[in-house]
Write a protein that holds these residues in place. Structure first.
Motif, mmCIF file in Angstrom:
data_model
loop_
_atom_site.group_PDB
_atom_site.id
_atom_site.type_symbol
_atom_site.label_atom_id
_atom_site.label_comp_id
_atom_site.label_asym_id
_atom_site.label_seq_id
_atom_site.Cartn_x
_atom_site.Cartn_y
_atom_site.Cartn_z
ATOM 1 N N ALA A 135 21.364 41.426 56.831
ATOM 2 C CA ALA A 135 20.210 40.546 57.038
ATOM 3 C C ALA A 135 18.916 41.346 57.173
ATOM 4 C CB ALA A 135 20.423 39.691 58.279
ATOM 5 N N GLY A 136 18.975 42.486 57.854
ATOM 6 C CA GLY A 136 17.766 43.266 58.089
ATOM 7 C C GLY A 136 17.152 43.816 56.820
ATOM 8 N N ILE A 137 17.977 44.374 55.946
ATOM 9 C CA ILE A 137 17.423 44.938 54.710
ATOM 10 C C ILE A 137 17.025 43.822 53.747
ATOM 11 C CG2 ILE A 137 19.558 45.187 53.374
ATOM 12 C CD1 ILE A 137 16.691 47.752 53.663
ATOM 13 N N SER A 138 17.715 42.691 53.792
ATOM 14 C CA SER A 138 17.316 41.539 52.979
ATOM 15 C C SER A 138 15.974 40.997 53.442
ATOM 16 C CB SER A 138 18.385 40.445 53.055
ATOM 17 O OG SER A 138 19.631 40.905 52.551
ATOM 18 N N ALA A 139 15.735 41.032 54.745
ATOM 19 C CA ALA A 139 14.447 40.612 55.291
ATOM 20 C C ALA A 139 13.319 41.484 54.756
ATOM 21 C CB ALA A 139 14.482 40.673 56.817
ATOM 22 N N LEU A 140 13.575 42.783 54.626
ATOM 23 C CA LEU A 140 12.567 43.673 54.059
ATOM 24 C C LEU A 140 12.261 43.297 52.613
ATOM 25 C CD1 LEU A 140 10.761 46.175 54.171
ATOM 26 C CD2 LEU A 140 12.769 47.553 53.563
ATOM 27 N N ALA A 141 13.293 42.985 51.844
ATOM 28 C CA ALA A 141 13.087 42.582 50.449
ATOM 29 C C ALA A 141 12.203 41.346 50.368
ATOM 30 C CB ALA A 141 14.439 42.324 49.774
ATOM 31 N N LEU A 142 12.449 40.364 51.224
ATOM 32 C CA LEU A 142 11.635 39.141 51.203
ATOM 33 C C LEU A 142 10.200 39.423 51.630
ATOM 34 C CD1 LEU A 142 14.360 37.733 50.801
ATOM 35 C CD2 LEU A 142 13.578 35.974 52.398
ATOM 36 N N ALA A 143 10.036 40.243 52.661
ATOM 37 C CA ALA A 143 8.685 40.557 53.123
ATOM 38 C C ALA A 143 7.872 41.234 52.027
ATOM 39 C CB ALA A 143 8.756 41.449 54.366
ATOM 40 N N ALA A 197 11.418 37.459 59.144
ATOM 41 C CA ALA A 197 10.537 38.384 58.417
ATOM 42 C C ALA A 197 9.443 37.669 57.642
ATOM 43 C CB ALA A 197 11.359 39.247 57.466
ATOM 44 N N ILE A 198 9.615 36.365 57.378
ATOM 45 C CA ILE A 198 8.664 35.660 56.512
ATOM 46 C C ILE A 198 8.029 34.477 57.227
ATOM 47 C CG2 ILE A 198 9.714 36.427 54.354
ATOM 48 C CD1 ILE A 198 11.204 33.729 54.239
ATOM 49 N N ALA A 199 7.917 34.578 58.538
ATOM 50 C CA ALA A 199 7.349 33.487 59.334
ATOM 51 C C ALA A 199 5.912 33.184 58.922
ATOM 52 C CB ALA A 199 7.379 33.874 60.815
ATOM 53 N N ASP A 200 5.547 31.916 59.047
ATOM 54 C CA ASP A 200 4.165 31.428 58.914
ATOM 55 C C ASP A 200 3.644 31.351 57.485
ATOM 56 O OD1 ASP A 200 3.849 31.016 61.629
ATOM 57 O OD2 ASP A 200 2.917 32.962 61.999
ATOM 58 N N ARG A 201 4.454 31.653 56.482
ATOM 59 C CA ARG A 201 3.894 31.643 55.128
ATOM 60 C C ARG A 201 4.853 31.175 54.048
ATOM 61 N NH1 ARG A 201 5.323 36.679 56.865
ATOM 62 N NH2 ARG A 201 6.051 38.300 55.453
ATOM 63 N N ALA A 202 6.126 31.021 54.346
ATOM 64 C CA ALA A 202 7.101 30.631 53.331
ATOM 65 C C ALA A 202 7.269 29.118 53.289
ATOM 66 C CB ALA A 202 8.448 31.290 53.600
ATOM 67 N N SER A 203 7.336 28.570 52.079
ATOM 68 C CA SER A 203 7.574 27.137 51.947
ATOM 69 C C SER A 203 8.993 26.815 52.391
ATOM 70 C CB SER A 203 7.377 26.695 50.499
ATOM 71 O OG SER A 203 8.423 27.181 49.676
ATOM 72 N N PHE A 204 9.170 25.644 52.959
ATOM 73 C CA PHE A 204 10.489 25.249 53.441
ATOM 74 C C PHE A 204 11.465 25.082 52.277
ATOM 75 C CE2 PHE A 204 13.519 22.126 55.293
ATOM 76 C CZ PHE A 204 13.971 22.915 56.340
ATOM 77 N N GLY A 205 10.969 24.588 51.144
ATOM 78 C CA GLY A 205 11.827 24.448 49.979
ATOM 79 C C GLY A 205 12.301 25.789 49.452
ATOM 80 N N GLY A 206 11.383 26.754 49.399
ATOM 81 C CA GLY A 206 11.758 28.084 48.951
ATOM 82 C C GLY A 206 12.791 28.719 49.860
ATOM 83 N N TRP A 207 12.583 28.569 51.167
ATOM 84 C CA TRP A 207 13.540 29.130 52.122
ATOM 85 C C TRP A 207 14.900 28.451 51.999
ATOM 86 C CZ3 TRP A 207 15.304 32.884 54.836
ATOM 87 C CH2 TRP A 207 16.261 32.655 55.832
ATOM 88 N N THR A 208 14.920 27.140 51.864
ATOM 89 C CA THR A 208 16.185 26.422 51.753
ATOM 90 C C THR A 208 16.972 26.895 50.535
ATOM 91 O OG1 THR A 208 15.212 24.482 52.848
ATOM 92 C CG2 THR A 208 17.244 24.140 51.597
ATOM 93 N N LEU A 209 16.302 27.050 49.407
ATOM 94 C CA LEU A 209 16.980 27.559 48.215
ATOM 95 C C LEU A 209 17.490 28.973 48.454
ATOM 96 C CD1 LEU A 209 17.861 27.307 45.289
ATOM 97 C CD2 LEU A 209 15.541 27.985 44.590
ATOM 98 N N PHE A 210 16.708 29.783 49.166
ATOM 99 C CA PHE A 210 17.151 31.147 49.453
ATOM 100 C C PHE A 210 18.430 31.147 50.276
ATOM 101 C CE2 PHE A 210 17.370 34.773 52.312
ATOM 102 C CZ PHE A 210 17.354 35.825 51.409
ATOM 103 N N THR A 211 18.544 30.267 51.264
ATOM 104 C CA THR A 211 19.754 30.252 52.087
ATOM 105 C C THR A 211 20.992 30.020 51.232
ATOM 106 O OG1 THR A 211 19.681 27.853 52.604
ATOM 107 C CG2 THR A 211 18.460 29.358 54.058
#
Length: 464
Positions: free
Chosen positions: A197-205, A133-147
Motif C-alpha cells: 500500500a505504501g509504495i502504491s500510494a507514492l505512485a498515485l501521489a 496519499a491523495i487526500a483533498d484532490r481525488a475524485s470519488f469516482g476515480g478512487w472507486t475505480l482504483f479500488t
C-alpha cells in the motif's frame, strides 16, 4: 485433515471483526488529519473500499489469492526443497466461495469460511490505506475505480504470494512463491499490506500531483480528536490483525499479542522523543503517528521475534518514520497523510529487521534465526528479496493503473472544487454545520443560514 477447533474458530472470527473495525478507525484517523472541508470525502474513501473489495473478495478475490497457484517449477532455495514458484491463484477454484460451506472445508483448525472472513478484512484495509496519499484532490469516482483495479491486479496476487502456504487451502494446492519457495517471513502483512500500500500510494501521489498550495500554505489537521480516536481504534483492532494471524488461540497468538503491544508502545515513545529533541515539543499527531508506525513495523515480525526484539523494532520505527514523513518536502511529492513515510518505510523496516532479530525460539520463526541469533545473512536476504519484489511490482502496476484512470475518467476534481471543498463538490454534504453565532440582548443564539432563518432573525432584531 486436522480437526476443527471451536476455540480457534471463535478467536479467528473475533479477530476478523476487530480487523474490520480498523477500516472505520482508519477513516477517523485520516479524517481528522485533513482540512474540515474534506473530512467526509476522506472517510468515504475508506468506506467505499469496504464495499468494492468486500464484493470482489467473495466473487473471485479469495480464489485469486488462495486458489491453486499458476506457476512453474524452479530450483529450491529453502532447505526443505520447495521447487514450485507460485504466481497467481486460480480465480475459478473458489469463485463465489463455492465448496467452502461444507464442514470438510477447513484451513488448518478453522472452517474455510472463517479464514475467508479474516483475509477479507485484510484486503479491505490494504486498499483503504492507499487513500491517505491523495487526500483533498481525488475524485470519488476515480478512487472507486482504483479500488477495484488495484484489488484485482495488485493486492490479490501479492496476498497469494505472501499468505498462501502450500496445501493450506486445498489438498496438493500450490501457494505463493514468497511464502513457500523463497521462505521470507511475513507474519501478518508487512509486504502484502504495508509495503504494498505504501509504495502504491507514492505512485498515485506522483500521477495526481500535489494539492493546490502544497508547500506554501498550511494544511494542518482540522480535528486531532478524531485522529487520536482513530489511532486508538487501529491499535485495538490490530491485536486481531496480528494475534489473529496465528489462526488459533494458543502460544503463537499470545506472542504476537504481546509483541504488538510492546513495539507500538516503544514506537510512540520513539516518535515523541524525536519531536521533543528536534522541535522542542511532543505532539498528539506525533503520538498517533508513532502508534501507527509501531503497528506497521511489528506486523511482519509479530510471531518471529521476542518481546525485547519487538521493543527494538518499535523504537526504530518511531524514530525512522518521524524523519521519513518529511521526505515529501525534500523530494516534492505530496503524500498528504504520510502513507509512504509510515506504511512503506515502517513496513520495509519491520520486514528487514526480521533478518536481524528473528529468534529461533519464537513460534512464528519456524526455526529461522536472524543475524543477531547466529543465522548469518540467510534470512536477511530472503526478507530483502521479498520486500524489493513487492515494491517493484506494486509501484509499476499502481502507476499504470493511475495513468489509465487519469487518461480515461480522470483523477482530480477541478481547482475550484478543490479550493471550495471536496465534500460539497463530490458528495453534496458538509462534515460540520458551522453556523454563525448571533447575540440578542446578551443571549447567545445559534442559527442556520437559510432564507427562512435570516428572515426570522430580522424579525427578532438580532444583530451580530
Amino acid at each position: 485433515m486436522l480437526e476443527i477447533s471451536a476455540g480457534d474458530t471463535a478467536w479467528v472470527l473475533t479477530s476478523a471483526a476487530l480487523v474490520l473495525l480498523m477500516t472505520p478507525g482508519l477513516a477517523f484517523f485520516y479524517g481528522g488529519m485533513v482540512r474540515a472541508k474534506g473530512v467526509l470525502n476522506m472517510m468515504m474513501m475508506s468506506f467505499i473500499s469496504m464495499g468494492t473489495i468486500g464484493v470482489l473478495w467473495v466473487l473471485f478475490g479469495y480464489s485469486m489469492a488462495f486458489g491453486n497457484s499458476f506457476g512453474f517449477e524452479v530450483g529450491p532455495t529453502k532447505p526443505d526443497g520447495v521447487t514450485f514458484f507460485g504466481l497467481l491463484g486460480n480465480p475459478l477454484d473458489f469463485a463465489g466461495l463455492k465448496g467452502l460451506m461444507s464442514g470438510d472445508a477447513a484451513v488448518f483448525t478453522i472452517p474455510a469460511l472463517a479464514f475467508v472472513a479474516f483475509q477479507a478484512c485484510f484486503a479491505i484495509i490494504a486498499v483503504a490505506l492507499v487513500s491517505g496519499a491523495i487526500a483533498d484532490r481525488a475524485s470519488f469516482g476515480g478512487w472507486t475505480l482504483f479500488t477495484i483495479l488495484w484489488g484485482v491486479l495488485v493486492y490479490f496476487p501479492v496476498a497469494g504470494w505472501v499468505f498462501s502456504f502450500d496445501g493450506a487451502t486445498g489438498t496438493d494446492f500450490h501457494g505463493g512463491w514468497i511464502a513457500n519457495w523463497l521462505g521470507a517471513l511475513d507474519f501478518a502483512g508487512g509486504t502484502a499490506i504495508h509495503i504494498n500500500a505504501g509504495i502504491s500510494a507514492l505512485a498515485l501521489a506522483l500521477v495526481l500531483g500535489p494539492r493546490i498550495g502544497f508547500g506554501t500554505k498550511p494544511m494542518r489537521p482540522h480535528n486531532m480528536t478524531l485522529t487520536m480516536l482513530g489511532a486508538g481504534l487501529l491499535w485495538f483492532g490490530w491485536f486481531g490483525f496480528n494475534a489473529g494471524s496465528a489462526l488459533g488461540a494458543g502460544t503463537l497468538a499470545s506472542v504476537a499479542w504481546v509483541n504488538t503491544l510492546a513495539a507500538t508502545a516503544a514506537a510512540m515513545i520513539g516518535w515523541l522523543l524525536v519531536e521533543k529533541l528536534r522541535d522542542g515539543h511532543p505532539t498528539s499527531l506525533g503520538a498517533a503517528s508513532g502508534v501507527v508506525a509501531g503497528l506497521v513495523a511489528i506486523t511482519p515480525a509479530a510471531g518471529s521475534v521476542n518481546p525485547v526484539g519487538a521493543i527494538i523494532i518499535g523504537v526504530l520505527a518511531g524514530a525512522v518514520c518521524a524523519f521519513a514523513v518529511g521526505l515529501k518536502y525534500k523530494f516534492g511529492y505530496d503524500d498528504s497523510l504520510d502513507v509512504v513515510g509510515v506504511h512503506f518505510v515502517g513496513g520495509m523496516l519491520g520486514t528487514l529487521m526480521i533478518g536481524f532479530l528473528a529468534d529461533p525460539e519464537a513460534p512464528g520463526a519456524f526455526g529461522a534465526a536472524g543475524l543477531f541469533y547466529g543465522g548469518g545473512f540467510d534470512q536477511l536476504w530472503r526478507q530483502a528479496v521479498g520486500a524489493i519484489a513487492v515494491t517493484i511490482y506494486a509501484f509499476v502496476v499502481s502507476y499504470a493503473i493511475a495513468l489509465l484512470i487519469k487518461k480515461t475518467i480522470g483523477w482530480r476534481v477541478s481547482p475550484a472544487d478543490e479550493l471550495s471543498g471536496i465534500d460539497l463538490a463530490e458528495h453534496s454534504e458538509a462534515g460540520y454545520d458551522l453556523s454563525p453565532v448571533y447575540y440578542t440582548n446578551k443571549v447567545q443564539r445559534t442559527l442556520v443560514l437559510t432564507k427562512d432563518d435570516l428572515a426570522e432573525t430580522e424579525k427578532m432584531g438580532a444583530s451580530k
